[in-house]
Design an enzyme around this catalytic site. Structure first.
Site, PDB file in Angstrom:
ATOM      1  N   CYS A 143       0.735  -1.204   0.168  1.00  0.00           N
ATOM      2  CA  CYS A 143      -0.036   0.107   0.052  1.00  0.00           C
ATOM      3  C   CYS A 143       0.907   1.341  -0.085  1.00  0.00           C
ATOM      4  O   CYS A 143       2.041   1.364   0.370  1.00  0.00           O
ATOM      5  CB  CYS A 143      -0.773  -0.035   1.146  1.00  0.00           C
ATOM      6  SG  CYS A 143      -1.801  -1.498   1.224  1.00  0.00           S
ATOM      7  N   ARG A 196       4.231   0.431  -6.714  1.00  0.00           N
ATOM      8  CA  ARG A 196       4.057  -0.474  -5.558  1.00  0.00           C
ATOM      9  C   ARG A 196       3.000  -1.764  -5.652  1.00  0.00           C
ATOM     10  O   ARG A 196       2.697  -2.422  -4.853  1.00  0.00           O
ATOM     11  CB  ARG A 196       3.907   0.163  -4.165  1.00  0.00           C
ATOM     12  CG  ARG A 196       5.109   1.165  -3.804  1.00  0.00           C
ATOM     13  CD  ARG A 196       4.658   2.203  -2.618  1.00  0.00           C
ATOM     14  NE  ARG A 196       4.449   1.650  -1.499  1.00  0.00           N
ATOM     15  CZ  ARG A 196       5.557   1.672  -0.499  1.00  0.00           C
ATOM     16  NH1 ARG A 196       6.390   2.302  -0.740  1.00  0.00           N
ATOM     17  NH2 ARG A 196       5.167   1.190   0.793  1.00  0.00           N
ATOM     18  N   TRP A 213      -3.295  -2.098  -1.378  1.00  0.00           N
ATOM     19  CA  TRP A 213      -3.142  -3.547  -1.901  1.00  0.00           C
ATOM     20  C   TRP A 213      -3.827  -4.341  -0.921  1.00  0.00           C
ATOM     21  O   TRP A 213      -3.423  -4.669   0.114  1.00  0.00           O
ATOM     22  CB  TRP A 213      -1.533  -3.845  -1.887  1.00  0.00           C
ATOM     23  CG  TRP A 213      -1.567  -5.208  -2.333  1.00  0.00           C
ATOM     24  CD1 TRP A 213      -1.696  -6.462  -1.648  1.00  0.00           C
ATOM     25  CD2 TRP A 213      -0.954  -5.720  -3.686  1.00  0.00           C
ATOM     26  NE1 TRP A 213      -1.213  -7.870  -2.462  1.00  0.00           N
ATOM     27  CE2 TRP A 213      -0.876  -7.017  -3.449  1.00  0.00           C
ATOM     28  CE3 TRP A 213      -0.572  -4.988  -4.935  1.00  0.00           C
ATOM     29  CZ2 TRP A 213      -0.393  -7.852  -4.670  1.00  0.00           C
ATOM     30  CZ3 TRP A 213      -0.017  -6.050  -6.204  1.00  0.00           C
ATOM     31  CH2 TRP A 213      -0.205  -7.089  -5.671  1.00  0.00           C
ATOM     32  N   ASN A 223      -0.736   1.279   6.124  1.00  0.00           N
ATOM     33  CA  ASN A 223      -0.200   0.332   5.333  1.00  0.00           C
ATOM     34  C   ASN A 223       0.494  -0.891   6.446  1.00  0.00           C
ATOM     35  O   ASN A 223       0.842  -0.546   7.520  1.00  0.00           O
ATOM     36  CB  ASN A 223       1.021   0.850   4.718  1.00  0.00           C
ATOM     37  CG  ASN A 223       1.918  -0.132   4.058  1.00  0.00           C
ATOM     38  OD1 ASN A 223       1.478  -1.172   3.454  1.00  0.00           O
ATOM     39  ND2 ASN A 223       3.128   0.337   3.525  1.00  0.00           N
ATOM     40  N   GLY A 224       0.074  -2.200   6.229  1.00  0.00           N
ATOM     41  CA  GLY A 224       0.697  -3.091   7.097  1.00  0.00           C
ATOM     42  C   GLY A 224      -0.641  -3.929   7.691  1.00  0.00           C
ATOM     43  O   GLY A 224      -1.644  -4.223   6.921  1.00  0.00           O
ATOM     44  N   GLU A 238      22.543 -20.311   3.535  1.00  0.00           N
ATOM     45  CA  GLU A 238      21.922 -19.091   3.165  1.00  0.00           C
ATOM     46  C   GLU A 238      22.926 -18.001   3.871  1.00  0.00           C
ATOM     47  O   GLU A 238      23.538 -17.027   3.323  1.00  0.00           O
ATOM     48  CB  GLU A 238      20.626 -18.543   3.308  1.00  0.00           C
ATOM     49  CG  GLU A 238      20.048 -17.315   3.079  1.00  0.00           C
ATOM     50  CD  GLU A 238      20.265 -16.538   1.681  1.00  0.00           C
ATOM     51  OE1 GLU A 238      20.734 -17.338   0.732  1.00  0.00           O
ATOM     52  OE2 GLU A 238      20.144 -15.356   1.588  1.00  0.00           O
ATOM     53  N   LYS A 276      25.338 -15.386   2.098  1.00  0.00           N
ATOM     54  CA  LYS A 276      25.337 -13.905   2.213  1.00  0.00           C
ATOM     55  C   LYS A 276      26.809 -13.331   2.631  1.00  0.00           C
ATOM     56  O   LYS A 276      27.251 -12.554   2.260  1.00  0.00           O
ATOM     57  CB  LYS A 276      24.346 -13.513   3.298  1.00  0.00           C
ATOM     58  CG  LYS A 276      22.877 -13.688   3.024  1.00  0.00           C
ATOM     59  CD  LYS A 276      22.388 -12.545   2.182  1.00  0.00           C
ATOM     60  CE  LYS A 276      22.338 -12.423   0.668  1.00  0.00           C
ATOM     61  NZ  LYS A 276      21.778 -13.705  -0.033  1.00  0.00           N
ATOM     62  N   GLU A 327      29.458 -13.688  -0.353  1.00  0.00           N
ATOM     63  CA  GLU A 327      29.293 -12.988  -1.627  1.00  0.00           C
ATOM     64  C   GLU A 327      29.388 -11.468  -1.350  1.00  0.00           C
ATOM     65  O   GLU A 327      29.604 -10.922  -2.127  1.00  0.00           O
ATOM     66  CB  GLU A 327      27.934 -13.220  -1.996  1.00  0.00           C
ATOM     67  CG  GLU A 327      26.788 -12.929  -1.441  1.00  0.00           C
ATOM     68  CD  GLU A 327      25.415 -12.963  -2.276  1.00  0.00           C
ATOM     69  OE1 GLU A 327      25.519 -12.840  -3.558  1.00  0.00           O
ATOM     70  OE2 GLU A 327      24.279 -13.330  -1.580  1.00  0.00           O
ATOM     71  N   HIS A 340      31.540 -35.723  10.319  1.00  0.00           N
ATOM     72  CA  HIS A 340      31.914 -36.429   9.025  1.00  0.00           C
ATOM     73  C   HIS A 340      33.155 -35.843   8.234  1.00  0.00           C
ATOM     74  O   HIS A 340      33.045 -35.941   7.064  1.00  0.00           O
ATOM     75  CB  HIS A 340      30.930 -36.957   8.256  1.00  0.00           C
ATOM     76  CG  HIS A 340      29.689 -37.661   9.243  1.00  0.00           C
ATOM     77  ND1 HIS A 340      29.790 -39.145   9.183  1.00  0.00           N
ATOM     78  CD2 HIS A 340      28.467 -37.253   9.609  1.00  0.00           C
ATOM     79  CE1 HIS A 340      28.663 -39.586   9.960  1.00  0.00           C
ATOM     80  NE2 HIS A 340      27.940 -38.393  10.218  1.00  0.00           N
ATOM     81  N   LYS A 371      23.280  -9.117 -10.537  1.00  0.00           N
ATOM     82  CA  LYS A 371      21.910  -9.050 -10.048  1.00  0.00           C
ATOM     83  C   LYS A 371      21.112 -10.504 -10.494  1.00  0.00           C
ATOM     84  O   LYS A 371      20.380 -11.095  -9.973  1.00  0.00           O
ATOM     85  CB  LYS A 371      21.162  -7.886  -9.955  1.00  0.00           C
ATOM     86  CG  LYS A 371      19.791  -7.920  -9.179  1.00  0.00           C
ATOM     87  CD  LYS A 371      19.716  -8.403  -7.599  1.00  0.00           C
ATOM     88  CE  LYS A 371      18.636  -8.698  -6.974  1.00  0.00           C
ATOM     89  NZ  LYS A 371      18.702  -9.060  -5.483  1.00  0.00           N
TER      90      LYS A 371
END
Ligand code: AGP
Length: 606
Positions: A2, A27, A74, A98-99, A479, A483, A486, A502, A601
């Site tokens: 929103c 948005r 939204w 908004n939220g 992940e 992060k 990279e 192991h 990207k």
């Protein structure tokens, strides 16, 4: 997401409000409206669909007030109709929001019992009646809002105006960003600086928990405790960039902080929050008849898919095969009849993922994709698209897109489990309620970054870093390692905690930080013994866990404590600390956080 705008103007504001809303169209929205103070009382105009419908409404029924708020909606709670469009209002107050107000059902019941009558299905209307109720008790607008804010639960941004108050607007931020613009004898409010670019580039960004009392002469900002605080006035570059960094140093930082907002919006696309149910779009296939899900993706998107595997197998009792697309496209794996091939991609243009999609289609699979770019090639070549509503992700290191992918995958797992009759109504309510709390829980971590800055300095000296996790925390360990490597260029590897003995344990000594992702779930005890194995060899343990450190039984170099959450949602919650750890380490190292060396990207080449 929103969009919110507000203007305390020196002339009628209706046209400027619509122009500001137009700058927020990126948005996404399905209805719009504005409200103004007209000779002491509140008036509003709303319309379904695009802004041109609102403009034609204003042509036939103009508004001339100099104080106003506007909103592009939204839909979250309630269908995208004019009746549910913002602003919502009573005779005394008008609100744009908004939220998600998580506790709106309880508030609605209390206020209805006090005689307030609700006309919409939205959570926002609870805010209208809550503030009105405080005004009815004789409180001044500022005190009424202060009292109301204390009763709201969730992640939200608010813009509020009042009957009889031509020089007053109140804004509040709890999880969803808000910017205040300073003009000459005018003041502005916007979801971001882009909306305010035509009026001013002098911006104050509200911080988590702030609320602000705006008049034409200026703004007073208060923190969550009600103390008056000073927030910096910054120069926005929004006029030159469609997307700006806000008051963040890097796009990656801004995107990490946008997660409460964008996760809310992604969830709202798949959940009926009002009734704590999944409201999943038709994928054009009977979910109950899918024999197996085959997931393919690259990089961070692959790790999201791996969490999805744990969830779909655990909650839907449906077998899942998963592989990185660069392997899956060449393996020529046999694919099952009535199989669903699911592709996860932020850009929707990754060459290996697209090639695997085409292999799956050639082998009779139903194709679904979870993408952040609705017009992308992968989306266009899918039978069904499950959009993530993360908004443009500029930082090369994916953050908000990742957690939005998780949000969509969690909803898919519940929808599959429901369709297959393995999730009861009660379980569905439990899981959906847990998801609705995620934005607030993530918000609570985002205004306590100091600990990550200190840790970053220690991490930056490391040559190798290990990340460990079990169950659905294992992909978060992977992940976290991605992060870190990279954007800081430090070598890092993620391992299933049970794999340590192991082989990888040979790497452990006092120079190797070991980051353990271990929420207090039924696997914690097993992971604790891995932690003790590391400690016994002098490894430096950074524990990310809501568990009491006494349960770990050994010395820790550091302990990051995320909020306690439902087992389903821990991967979404624990993604944030590993993102912040990588970000602050890279900042300390002085690397190019948003554009790390050698990376693109979107990897559109093989
Ligand atoms: C994630 O931080 C990296 N930028 C990279 O691994 C990325 O996730 C991968 O290239 C997949 O991109 P996609 O989601 O656009 O398909």
């Amino acid at each position: 997401m929103c969009g919110i705008v507000g203007i305390l103007g020196s002339k009628p504001v209706a046209t400027d409000l619509v122009d500001a809303l137009r700058r927020l169209e990126y948005r996404g929205y399905d209805s719009a409206g504005i409200a103004t103070v007209e000779n002491g009382h509140l008036e509003r105009r709303r319309a379904e669909g695009k802004l041109r419908n609102l403009e034609s409404r204003l042509l036939s029924e103009p508004l001339t007030g100099r104080t106003g708020i506007g909103h592009t909606r939204w839909a979250t709670h309630g269908r995208p109709t004019e009746r549910n469009a913002h602003p919502h209002m009573s005779a005394k107050v008008s609100v744009v929001h908004n939220g998600i107000i998580e506790n709106f059902r309880e508030l609605k019941a209390e206020l209805t019992a006090k005689g307030h009558s609700f006309e919409t299905d939205t959570d926002t209307e609870a805010v209208v009646h809550l503030v009105s109720d405080e005004l009815d008790q004789g409180r001044r607008p500022i005190d009424a809002v202060r009292a109301a804010l204390g009763k709201l639960k969730g992640a939200f941004a608010l813009g509020i105006i009042f009957a009889g108050e031509d020089d007053l607007m109140i804004a509040a931020r709890q999880g969803s960003p808000l910017a205040i613009g300073h003009g000459r004898g005018e003041m502005y409010l916007g979801s971001d600086a882009i909306a305010l670019a035509p009026f001013t580039d002098a911006i104050t960004y509200l911080e988590e928990g702030d609320w602000a009392v705006m008049r034409r002469s200026g703004v007073e900002v208060f923190d969550r405790a009600g103390e008056c605080v000073t927030r910096p006035l910054v120069k926005s570059v929004a006029s030159s960039l469609l997307v700006d960094k806000g008051n963040h140093r890097h796009f990656m930082a801004k995107e990490i902080h946008e997660q409460p907002d964008v996760i809310s919006h992604t969830l709202s696309n798949y959940l009926d929050m009002a009734n704590a149910r999944v409201a999943f779009p038709d994928l054009g296939v009977d979910l109950a008849k899918i024999s197996r899900v085959t997931i393919s993706a690259c990089g961070t998107a692959y790790y999201a898919g791996l969490v999805g595997k744990y969830w779909i197998e655990r909650y839907a009792r449906l077998p899942v095969e998963i592989d990185v697309a660069s392997e899956a496209r060449y393996r020529e794996a046999p694919l099952p009849d009535s199989g669903l091939a699911l592709f996860v991609s932020q850009s929707g243009e990754t060459a290996d993922t697209l090639a695997t999609l085409r292999y799956a289609r050639a082998n009779g699979q139903r194709i679904a994709s979870i993408v952040n770019v609705r017009t992308s090639t992968i989306a266009r070549e899918s039978d069904a698209v499950l959009p993530t509503l993360a908004g443009p992700e500029i930082g090369v290191a994916s953050t908000k897109a990742f957690t939005c992918q998780l949000a969509a995958l969690a909803c898919l797992a519940i929808a599959l489990g429901k369709a297959r009759g393995v999730i009861s109504e009660a379980q569905e309510q439990e899981l959906v309620t847990a998801l609705v709390e995620v934005p607030r829980l993530i918000s609570s971590m985002l205004h306590n970054e100091e600990q990550f800055v200190e840790l970053a300095q220690a991490l930056s000296k490391a040559r190798d870093v290990l990340y460990l996790g079990r169950g659905s925390s294992y992909p978060i360990a992977l992940e976290g390692a991605l992060k870190l490597k990279e954007i800081s260029y430090i070598h890092a590897e993620g391992y299933a905690a049970g794999e340590l003995k192991h082989g990888p344990i040979a790497l452990i000594d006092e120079n190797v930080p070991v980051i353990v992702v271990a929420p207090e779930d039924d696997l914690l005890e097993k992971t604790v013994s891995n932690v003790q194995e590391v400690a016994a060899r002098g490894g430096q343990i950074i524990l990310i866990s809501n568990a009491n450190p006494e349960k770990i039984g050994c010395a820790l170099a550091a302990h990051i404590v995320p909020p306690t959450a439902h087992p389903l949602t821990n991967p979404l919650i624990y993604a944030v600390p590993v993102q912040l750890l990588a970000y602050h380490t890279a900042v300390f190292m002085g690397t190019d956080v948003d554009q790390p060396r050698n990376l693109a990207k979107s990897v559109t080449v093989e």
